[in-house]
Design a protein around this motif. Structure first.
Motif, mmCIF file in Angstrom:
data_model
loop_
_atom_site.group_PDB
_atom_site.id
_atom_site.type_symbol
_atom_site.label_atom_id
_atom_site.label_comp_id
_atom_site.label_asym_id
_atom_site.label_seq_id
_atom_site.Cartn_x
_atom_site.Cartn_y
_atom_site.Cartn_z
ATOM 1 N N VAL A 116 -11.038 -12.439 13.013
ATOM 2 C CA VAL A 116 -9.674 -12.262 13.491
ATOM 3 C C VAL A 116 -8.749 -12.013 12.306
ATOM 4 N N VAL A 117 -8.025 -10.901 12.341
ATOM 5 C CA VAL A 117 -7.127 -10.530 11.243
ATOM 6 C C VAL A 117 -5.683 -10.396 11.695
ATOM 7 N N GLY A 118 -5.423 -10.619 12.995
ATOM 8 C CA GLY A 118 -4.059 -10.504 13.478
ATOM 9 C C GLY A 118 -4.012 -10.588 14.987
ATOM 10 N N SER A 119 -2.848 -10.280 15.520
ATOM 11 C CA SER A 119 -2.666 -10.280 16.973
ATOM 12 C C SER A 119 -1.822 -9.070 17.367
ATOM 13 N N HIS A 120 -1.924 -8.684 18.645
ATOM 14 C CA HIS A 120 -1.171 -7.537 19.135
ATOM 15 C C HIS A 120 -0.399 -7.930 20.380
ATOM 16 N N ARG A 121 0.520 -7.087 20.813
ATOM 17 C CA ARG A 121 1.394 -7.390 21.946
ATOM 18 C C ARG A 121 1.015 -6.622 23.210
ATOM 19 N N GLY A 122 -0.237 -6.172 23.302
ATOM 20 C CA GLY A 122 -0.698 -5.474 24.491
ATOM 21 C C GLY A 122 -1.421 -4.185 24.143
ATOM 22 N N ILE A 123 -2.593 -3.968 24.743
ATOM 23 C CA ILE A 123 -3.381 -2.779 24.403
ATOM 24 C C ILE A 123 -2.685 -1.490 24.822
ATOM 25 N N VAL A 124 -1.709 -1.581 25.714
ATOM 26 C CA VAL A 124 -0.996 -0.395 26.171
ATOM 27 C C VAL A 124 -0.293 0.318 25.025
ATOM 28 N N HIS A 125 -0.029 -0.400 23.947
ATOM 29 C CA HIS A 125 0.696 0.190 22.822
ATOM 30 C C HIS A 125 -0.222 0.890 21.818
ATOM 31 N N PHE A 126 -1.532 0.940 22.105
ATOM 32 C CA PHE A 126 -2.465 1.456 21.102
ATOM 33 C C PHE A 126 -3.485 2.425 21.697
ATOM 34 N N THR A 127 -3.889 3.366 20.854
ATOM 35 C CA THR A 127 -5.012 4.251 21.167
ATOM 36 C C THR A 127 -5.923 4.305 19.944
ATOM 37 N N VAL A 128 -7.150 4.743 20.150
ATOM 38 C CA VAL A 128 -8.098 4.843 19.038
ATOM 39 C C VAL A 128 -7.550 5.798 17.974
ATOM 40 N N GLY A 129 -7.636 5.360 16.713
ATOM 41 C CA GLY A 129 -7.147 6.156 15.596
ATOM 42 C C GLY A 129 -5.741 5.793 15.163
ATOM 43 N N GLN A 130 -5.081 4.923 15.913
ATOM 44 C CA GLN A 130 -3.693 4.559 15.614
ATOM 45 C C GLN A 130 -3.621 3.555 14.477
ATOM 46 N N ARG A 131 -2.615 3.714 13.647
ATOM 47 C CA ARG A 131 -2.359 2.770 12.552
ATOM 48 C C ARG A 131 -1.018 2.065 12.762
ATOM 49 N N ARG A 132 -0.054 2.818 13.252
ATOM 50 C CA ARG A 132 1.293 2.290 13.439
ATOM 51 C C ARG A 132 1.302 1.129 14.431
ATOM 52 N N GLY A 133 2.034 0.073 14.085
ATOM 53 C CA GLY A 133 2.216 -1.057 14.989
ATOM 54 C C GLY A 133 1.207 -2.176 14.843
ATOM 55 N N LEU A 134 0.217 -2.019 13.956
ATOM 56 C CA LEU A 134 -0.791 -3.069 13.799
ATOM 57 C C LEU A 134 -0.246 -4.289 13.053
ATOM 58 N N GLU A 135 0.584 -4.045 12.048
ATOM 59 C CA GLU A 135 1.242 -5.128 11.315
ATOM 60 C C GLU A 135 0.239 -6.161 10.810
ATOM 61 N N ILE A 136 -0.752 -5.674 10.083
ATOM 62 C CA ILE A 136 -1.763 -6.561 9.488
ATOM 63 C C ILE A 136 -1.535 -6.585 7.984
ATOM 64 N N GLY A 137 -1.328 -7.767 7.444
ATOM 65 C CA GLY A 137 -1.113 -7.886 6.010
ATOM 66 C C GLY A 137 -2.365 -8.322 5.283
ATOM 67 N N GLY A 138 -2.367 -8.102 3.981
ATOM 68 C CA GLY A 138 -3.452 -8.597 3.146
ATOM 69 C C GLY A 138 -4.660 -7.697 3.038
ATOM 70 N N SER A 139 -4.659 -6.529 3.704
ATOM 71 C CA SER A 139 -5.809 -5.631 3.616
ATOM 72 C C SER A 139 -5.659 -4.717 2.405
ATOM 73 N N PRO A 140 -6.731 -4.532 1.632
ATOM 74 C CA PRO A 140 -6.650 -3.667 0.447
ATOM 75 C C PRO A 140 -6.529 -2.178 0.793
ATOM 76 N N GLU A 141 -6.769 -1.816 2.055
ATOM 77 C CA GLU A 141 -6.672 -0.415 2.467
ATOM 78 C C GLU A 141 -6.108 -0.339 3.879
ATOM 79 N N PRO A 142 -5.557 0.812 4.237
ATOM 80 C CA PRO A 142 -4.996 0.960 5.584
ATOM 81 C C PRO A 142 -6.060 0.745 6.660
#
Length: 378
Positions: A248-274
């Motif tokens: 587990v690296v974070g949480s999201h506010r609903g799968i409706v806001h995401f599609t495969v390949g999306q980066r925007r809106g993930l808001e995950i910190g501490g990762s050395p790469e996108p």
């Protein structure tokens, strides 16, 4: 008006019949493209009937500039028909559109898929139902304003990309059947958009400068997530974001806001790469993320395949409307890309080409990661 012994000679219409004896049905969305297609048909001297499908009426969406097949657009289509001196009819297909396109759109998001509503619309009410309507009227052609070309070779009709690559719409028409193509005509397929607008202005059509319709025309304000949440409220339930190893690296506010390949809106910190959404697991309300290379796909399983051309094994495949076709091998409903391909996700259409010619296509059901394929081979 041509005499009864004069043939329809407009090459865009491909009708070998006396003009006075020909009947053409034109699908009119209220936009400039279908309006110019209707103008070309009307100038042939054939009997022309404009038909607009009322597909939805979501309050302000019906008035919104850039929509299609609702409110203002129906009025615009009627005004164009009056200018051209042709009949105009409006058919209420709202319930069919809701069931076949809008409901399917919401279901796909709820399943973590990436929907292509334009393909659904063309396969359903726009081609299937309009084709049946045109046949009932004993029409010699069904004209649309799509940027594609109908090419007849050895007595058989083929569907080719539009001449202007920036406007080509063949990707969305892969579900066209040979029977439908026999009747369909695309008179603006050889033209660039600027020329279509020029002809509209020259012909005095009120839609000459009208903005283009949006891809997802039935979303009132462009907020597709809002629409899906209203129809499938479970899609806004929060959940975990995990990496490829399940951590587990974070949480999201609903799968409706995401599609495969999306980066925007993930808001995950501490990762050395996108990090990007690699997979959506709707039953667990979970997003699986990984580095960009994890998005590379080696093969895809495709369902509901439709062949418009001859069945082939070595093809070029597009998995998004704006992507370029890439070499692939198609066997038993599985597409194996010659090189790992990005931007491939369940719910999208995979469309096969031979040069400019559209061969067929289907819905992507499952994908296989190129990383997994390498690991298995090792």
């Amino acid at each position: 008006m041509p005499g009864k012994d004069v043939f329809v000679t407009f090459p865009e219409l491909q009708i070998d019949k006396p003009a006075a004896a020909a009947r053409i049905v034109v699908a009119m969305s209220g936009g400039v493209d279908s309006s110019v297609a209707a103008m070309i048909a009307a100038r042939s001297g054939a009997e022309v009937i404009g038909v607009t499908l009322q597909l939805y009426d979501h309050g302000e969406a019906a008035k919104r500039s850039g929509a299609c097949c609702a409110g203002q657009d129906i009025y615009d289509a009627a005004q164009v028909c009056e200018k051209l001196g042709i009949a105009h009819y409006v058919l209420d297909y709202e319930s069919r559109f809701r069931e076949g396109v809008i409901e399917r759109f919401a279901d796909d998001y709820a399943r973590g898929r990436t929907p292509v509503p334009c393909s659904l619309c063309n396969q359903g009410v726009k081609f299937t139902d309009l084709h049946a309507f045109a046949r009932e009227l004993q029409a010699d052609a069904l004209v649309t304003g799509h940027y594609v070309r109908r090419v007849v070779r050895n007595g058989k009709a083929e569907l080719h990309k539009g001449r202007d690559p920036a406007r080509d719409q063949s990707y969305f028409l892969y579900g066209t059947t040979p029977e439908q193509l026999d009747l369909l005509r695309f008179p603006i397929g050889e033209l660039p958009k600027a020329e279509v607008r020029r002809q509209a202005a020259e012909g005095g059509l009120i839609v000459a400068a009208k903005p283009d319709s949006q891809d997802i025309c039935f979303v009132p304000d462009g907020d597709y997530a809002g629409l899906v949440k209203r129809m499938r409220p479970e899609t806004e339930a929060p959940g975990e974001i995990v990496d490829l190893g399940g951590k587990v690296v974070g949480s999201h506010r609903g799968i409706v806001h995401f599609t495969v390949g999306q980066r925007r809106g993930l808001e995950i910190g501490g990762s050395p790469e996108p990090l990007y959404v690699v997979r959506i697991e709707p039953d667990e309300r979970r997003l699986v993320v990984g580095p960009k290379q994890a998005l590379a796909v080696s093969e895809a399983t495709v369902g509901a395949w439709n062949w418009l051309g001859e069945e082939q094994t070595e093809v070029e495949v597009k998995v998004r409307s704006l992507s370029r076709p890439v070499p692939a091998r198609l066997e038993g409903g599985v597409i194996r890309f010659h090189q790992p391909e990005y931007g491939v996700a369940p719910g999208q259409a995979a469309v096969a080409y031979e040069g400019d010619r559209l061969l067929g296509g289907g819905w992507i059901e499952h994908t296989r990661s190129a990383i997994d394929a390498v690991a298995t081979a090792a």
